[in-house]
Design an enzyme around this catalytic site. Structure first.
Site, PDB file in Angstrom:
ATOM      1  N   GLU A   1       3.473   1.481   2.898  1.00 45.82           N
ATOM      2  CA  GLU A   1       4.508   0.458   2.754  1.00 45.82           C
ATOM      3  C   GLU A   1       5.477   0.804   1.636  1.00 45.82           C
ATOM      4  OE1 GLU A   1       1.554  -3.103   4.389  1.00 45.82           O
ATOM      5  OE2 GLU A   1       1.919  -2.850   2.232  1.00 45.82           O
TER       6      GLU A   1
ATOM      7  N   ASP B   1      -5.998  -8.656   1.961  1.00 44.71           N
ATOM      8  CA  ASP B   1      -5.932 -10.113   1.787  1.00 44.71           C
ATOM      9  C   ASP B   1      -6.796 -10.549   0.609  1.00 44.71           C
ATOM     10  OD1 ASP B   1      -4.373 -10.249   4.151  1.00 44.71           O
ATOM     11  OD2 ASP B   1      -6.188 -10.284   5.368  1.00 44.71           O
TER      12      ASP B   1
ATOM     13  N   ASN C   1       0.854  -1.177   0.000  1.00 45.27           N
ATOM     14  CA  ASN C   1       0.000   0.000   0.000  1.00 45.27           C
ATOM     15  C   ASN C   1       0.895   1.234   0.000  1.00 45.27           C
ATOM     16  OD1 ASN C   1       0.857   0.379   2.691  1.00 45.27           O
ATOM     17  ND2 ASN C   1      -0.942  -0.687   3.515  1.00 45.27           N
TER      18      ASN C   1
END
Length: 334
Positions: A212, A283, A209
């Site tokens: 990150e 996820d 993301n």
């Protein structure tokens, strides 16, 4: 640069291939616990609400949520990870066994605490349910060397029969150098890691993301120019074929390595207004990506499908999954 158009006519055929694929998911298996009640009053002991308990719901989280998403999408899944022999670990294994998910590579470690995230939410008669606090239970010690050694011994056989590998790294320590080297021997490896992405250098696709990606590059990502700079830098550093930066309410950006120059695709968010709970959406993204790519989808189409899936799960309460039928219905509704 391209703003992705919509999905081509072969998408339905592609989604039907999901049930023919087998995916290995390795990572930090987590139990997500949701406790809900009614806020009755403010406590006399402290300035906090007093909650009258109503329900507890337990679902797979972390890497286990990726497993569960793949299972609900129709794929055959092999989860690889560790749980404790505590009630939470037993609850997670029971969920898998009830769904007939293979647990041969799930190692139960006596005395180890299963990663558990407990979210306590409350509502009143006049309000929607809102999360008040999250309590995390984590292991206090490193994964035993004998367990890591056992994983190394059993991974090659599992890798040989899988169409794709998804690495779901939340930092619990399962991704040793030896295990990563084994995983990178597979031709299709998707990495969803919160930090230290360079350990997986050479994987097919990474899904950071924005925070990150900023952490991995040291760049402040605050506009399109800095986003592209970070994406190109990160893709080169990681030697990946593709990089998908998820951007929350701003959608996603896919970077594709090409002989002449990289291609960049901005994908608009599928659902921006009906966001109820973003828990576990990442996820879902990585599950759909891995499954679509293994079924032969071009990377842009795989990213578009994952974008739809993410837009659907954030409409649901807590950690959630999505089905092929839901994706198709949403696709045709646009």
């Amino acid at each position: 640069m391209q703003n992705a158009g919509f999905l081509h006519h072969e998408t339905e055929t592609l989604i039907k291939k999901f049930s023919q694929k087998k995916i290995l998911v390795i990572g930090d298996l987590t139990l997500d616990e949701f406790i809900t009640g009614t806020a009755e009053r403010i406590s006399r002991e402290a300035p906090v609400p007093v909650i009258r308990y109503e329900t507890t719901r337990r679902v797979p989280g972390g890497a286990a949520n990726t497993v569960y998403n793949l299972h609900k999408l129709g794929a055959k899944v092999i989860p690889c990870g560790i749980t404790g022999n505590d009630p939470e670990g037993k609850a997670l294994l029971e969920i898998f066994e009830q769904e007939k998910i293979d647990t041969n590579l799930v190692f139960l470690v006596p005395g180890r605490r299963t990663i558990t995230k407990t979210r306590i939410s409350a509502h009143s008669r006049q309000s929607v349910t809102q999360q008040i606090v999250r309590i995390d239970k984590k292991p206090d010690s490193a994964i035993p060397e004998e367990v890591l050694s056992q994983i190394c011994k059993q991974l090659p056989a599992a890798l040989a029969e899988c169409d794709a590998v998804i690495c779901s790294d939340y930092g619990d320590g399962i991704f040793t150098k030896a295990i990563i080297e084994l995983l990178l021997g597979h031709p299709l490896v998707i990495v969803d890691a919160q930090q230290h992405l360079a350990r997986f250098r050479g994987a097919t696709l990474f899904t950071p993301n924005v925070p990150e990606a900023a952490l991995a590059t040291g760049l402040a990502i605050n506009n399109e120019e800095s986003l592209i700079q970070a994406g190109l830098q990160l893709m080169n550093t990681l030697a990946s074929e593709y990089l998908l930066i998820t951007r929350g309410e701003e959608g996603m950006t896919l970077f594709e390595r090409k002989p002449a120059h990289p291609e960049i695709h901005h994908i608009q968010p599928f659902n921006k207004t009906e966001v109820y709970d973003v828990t576990g959406a990442g996820d879902t993204v990585v599950a759909v990506l891995g499954l679509a790519l293994s079924a032969g989808a071009p990377p842009l189409l795989a990213a578009q499908l994952s974008n739809i899936a993410a837009g659907l799960v954030v409409k649901k309460n807590g950690t959630a999954t999505v089905t092929p039928e839901e994706i198709l219905q949403a696709m045709y509704a646009v």
